[in-house]
Design an enzyme around this catalytic site. Structure first.
Site, mmCIF file in Angstrom:
data_model
loop_
_atom_site.group_PDB
_atom_site.id
_atom_site.type_symbol
_atom_site.label_atom_id
_atom_site.label_comp_id
_atom_site.label_asym_id
_atom_site.label_seq_id
_atom_site.Cartn_x
_atom_site.Cartn_y
_atom_site.Cartn_z
ATOM 1 N N ARG A 71 17.167 48.566 43.481
ATOM 2 C CA ARG A 71 15.837 48.745 42.777
ATOM 3 C C ARG A 71 14.764 47.540 42.601
ATOM 4 O O ARG A 71 13.608 47.640 42.561
ATOM 5 C CB ARG A 71 16.261 49.759 41.396
ATOM 6 N N TYR A 88 -7.746 61.223 49.349
ATOM 7 C CA TYR A 88 -6.562 61.881 49.456
ATOM 8 C C TYR A 88 -6.277 62.759 48.280
ATOM 9 O O TYR A 88 -6.525 62.299 47.030
ATOM 10 C CB TYR A 88 -5.615 60.861 49.712
ATOM 11 N N ASP A 140 -6.907 52.195 49.881
ATOM 12 C CA ASP A 140 -5.948 52.847 50.853
ATOM 13 C C ASP A 140 -6.507 52.692 52.002
ATOM 14 O O ASP A 140 -7.571 53.270 52.674
ATOM 15 C CB ASP A 140 -6.073 54.496 50.234
ATOM 16 N N LYS A 182 2.667 57.271 57.249
ATOM 17 C CA LYS A 182 1.684 57.716 58.250
ATOM 18 C C LYS A 182 1.984 56.619 59.514
ATOM 19 O O LYS A 182 3.140 56.536 59.962
ATOM 20 C CB LYS A 182 0.514 57.730 57.992
HETATM 21 C C1 LIG Z 1 -0.235 60.814 53.187
HETATM 22 C C2 LIG Z 1 -1.383 60.051 52.258
HETATM 23 C C3 LIG Z 1 -0.887 59.588 51.074
HETATM 24 C C4 LIG Z 1 0.341 59.888 50.264
HETATM 25 O O1 LIG Z 1 1.364 59.174 50.906
HETATM 26 P P1 LIG Z 1 2.814 59.495 50.965
HETATM 27 O O2 LIG Z 1 3.541 58.628 51.528
HETATM 28 O O3 LIG Z 1 2.785 61.102 51.145
HETATM 29 O O4 LIG Z 1 3.126 59.475 49.319
HETATM 30 C C5 LIG Z 1 -2.143 58.538 50.507
HETATM 31 N N1 LIG Z 1 -3.222 58.107 51.149
HETATM 32 C C6 LIG Z 1 -3.714 58.961 52.261
HETATM 33 C C7 LIG Z 1 -4.856 58.716 53.167
HETATM 34 C C8 LIG Z 1 -2.639 59.772 53.067
HETATM 35 O O5 LIG Z 1 -2.963 60.083 54.137
#
Ligand SMILES: *Cc1c(COP(=O)(O)O)cnc(C)c1O
Length: 394
Positions: A54, A107, A179, A204
């Site tokens: 952790r 998002y 992000d 992703k």
């Molecule tokens: C999918 C996504 C997230 C969230 O990520 P998870 O791995 O599903 O928690 C955040 N920002 C964007 C742009 C995303 O496409």
């Protein structure tokens, strides 16, 4: 400096104490120490690798080393999902009474943190139109601590001027968190524009094979140390196998992103003039209202695009039903092509206002995989032709 494809193969070598060419999976919840002193030292080491999983694991450190090198940041850390990266960072950096600025087009999970989670904790928030750099300045308050950026944004591919917002934030001693999921560090490096912390849904593109949920944060070591301390408490640790899979995915990121970029551009161009389509949202198109800004801060435009159908909700849904290679699925960035019709798929999750404003009813989000460009273009064209001819029905 080695090239970025070389970096993805070699940047974890220093945190790879074994001679195995493919790193072992440290499938262990805990580690042993030889004496009390070593035990205490390993427990306090931020993002360490030999105390308790952790707190940190060698597989975490390996994936993080590659991400830090790609993003051009001092350090990086991995988390159990993209949302774990965001919430851990936000909980580490704000307290009750503070103010946070976010974007209107962002998002859904990020929007929910801004609209629900933070206000519940006594943190006020303001959502601004990211296409207007002046909007961020207007939203600043004396208690503003954090600005959450996302560019290109999900699902409308709106662009934020990273340099302008980072400059403003630095002048006011506000931390910026960007992000970078849609762009990947191959297409855009927000830290070079002055952004403090970059985060990703590594679920992703970074992992890229649709088989892992993971997140990453990249930035200066002192900021990541603070976020790591909170992460130990939120327990947002990535499992060792998933960290190992993420590292395996990262090895081919530059190769995959090149194909995603080519596929995204080809699909956008093929659909832009289609009579069934009213608008294509893709920053790589010369006609995108923010194409110049996108081209300044990005070196490629990614595999995600928004297609708006003239006939609205029903036509968009019918288009999805006719696609052969794009599957109806809520993700992106993997080798397989996926598509969503946000207005119908997110119906229960969004308000009426959000559906018409942030998500037009006729919008389809295509996430091009790494299949052959000609196959994806033919698939999307045939489905759009069927929508026009009225032979596609929802
Ligand atoms: C999918 C996504 C997230 C969230 O990520 P998870 O791995 O599903 O928690 C955040 N920002 C964007 C742009 C995303 O496409």
């Amino acid at each position: 400096m080695p090239g970025r494809t070389t970096v993805t193969v070699h940047a974890d070598r220093e945190v790879h104490p074994h001679r195995a060419v493919a790193p072992p999976i440290y499938q262990t919840a805990t580690f042993s120490a030889v004496d009390a002193e070593e035990f205490a030292r390993s427990a306090l080491e931020a993002r360490g690798t030999d105390f308790y999983t952790r707190y940190g694991n060698p597989n975490h450190a390996q994936a993080a080393a590659v991400v830090a090198e790609l993003e051009g940041t001092e350090a990086a850390m991995v988390t159990a999902s993209g949302m774990a990266a965001l919430t851990t960072a936000v909980l580490a950096l704000v307290r009750a009474g503070d103010h946070v600025i976010g974007q209107k087009s962002t998002y859904g999970g990020t929007a929910s943190v801004l609209l629900n989670l933070l206000p519940r904790l006594g943190v006020s928030t303001t959502l601004v139109d990211q296409t207007d750099p002046g909007a961020f300045e207007k939203a600043l308050r004396p208690k503003t601590r954090l600005i959450l950026l996302e560019t290109p944004s999900n699902p409308l591919l709106r662009i934020t001027d990273l340099r302008a917002v980072a400059r403003l934030a630095r002048a006011h001693r506000v931390t910026t968190l960007a992000d970078n999921t849609f762009a990947t560090p191959l297409n855009q490096r927000p830290a070079e524009s002055g952004v403090d912390v970059v985060w990703h849904s590594a679920t992703k593109y970074l992992n890229g094979h649709g088989d892992v949920s993971a997140g990453v944060l990249a930035g200066p070591a002192d900021l990541l140390d603070r976020i790591w301390e909170t992460g130990v408490l939120t327990g947002a640790a990535l499992g060792p196998i998933d960290a190992w899979l993420l590292l395996r995915g990262l090895r081919t990121l530059p190769l995959r992103v090149a194909r995603h970029n080519a596929n995204g551009q080809a699909l956008a161009e093929a659909l832009a003039d289609h009579p069934a389509v009213s608008r294509v949202h893709y920053p790589g198109l010369a006609g995108h209202p923010q194409h110049r800004l996108a081209a300044e801060q990005m070196s490629g435009f990614g595999g995600v695009l928004g297609i708006e159908f003239t006939g609205g909700y029903d036509k968009a849904d019918a288009f999805l039903g006719r696609l052969a290679y794009f599957r109806r699925s809520a993700s992106l960035g993997g080798v397989e092509s996926l598509a969503v019709h946000p207005a119908s798929m997110w119906r229960g999750m969004l308000s009426e206002e959000q559906i018409t404003d942030a998500v037009p009813p006729g919008l389809v989000r295509l996430a091009a995989g790494t299949e052959d460009t000609a196959d994806l273009v033919a698939d999307a064209r045939a489905a759009a032709d069927a929508v026009l001819a009225g032979t596609a029905t929802a």
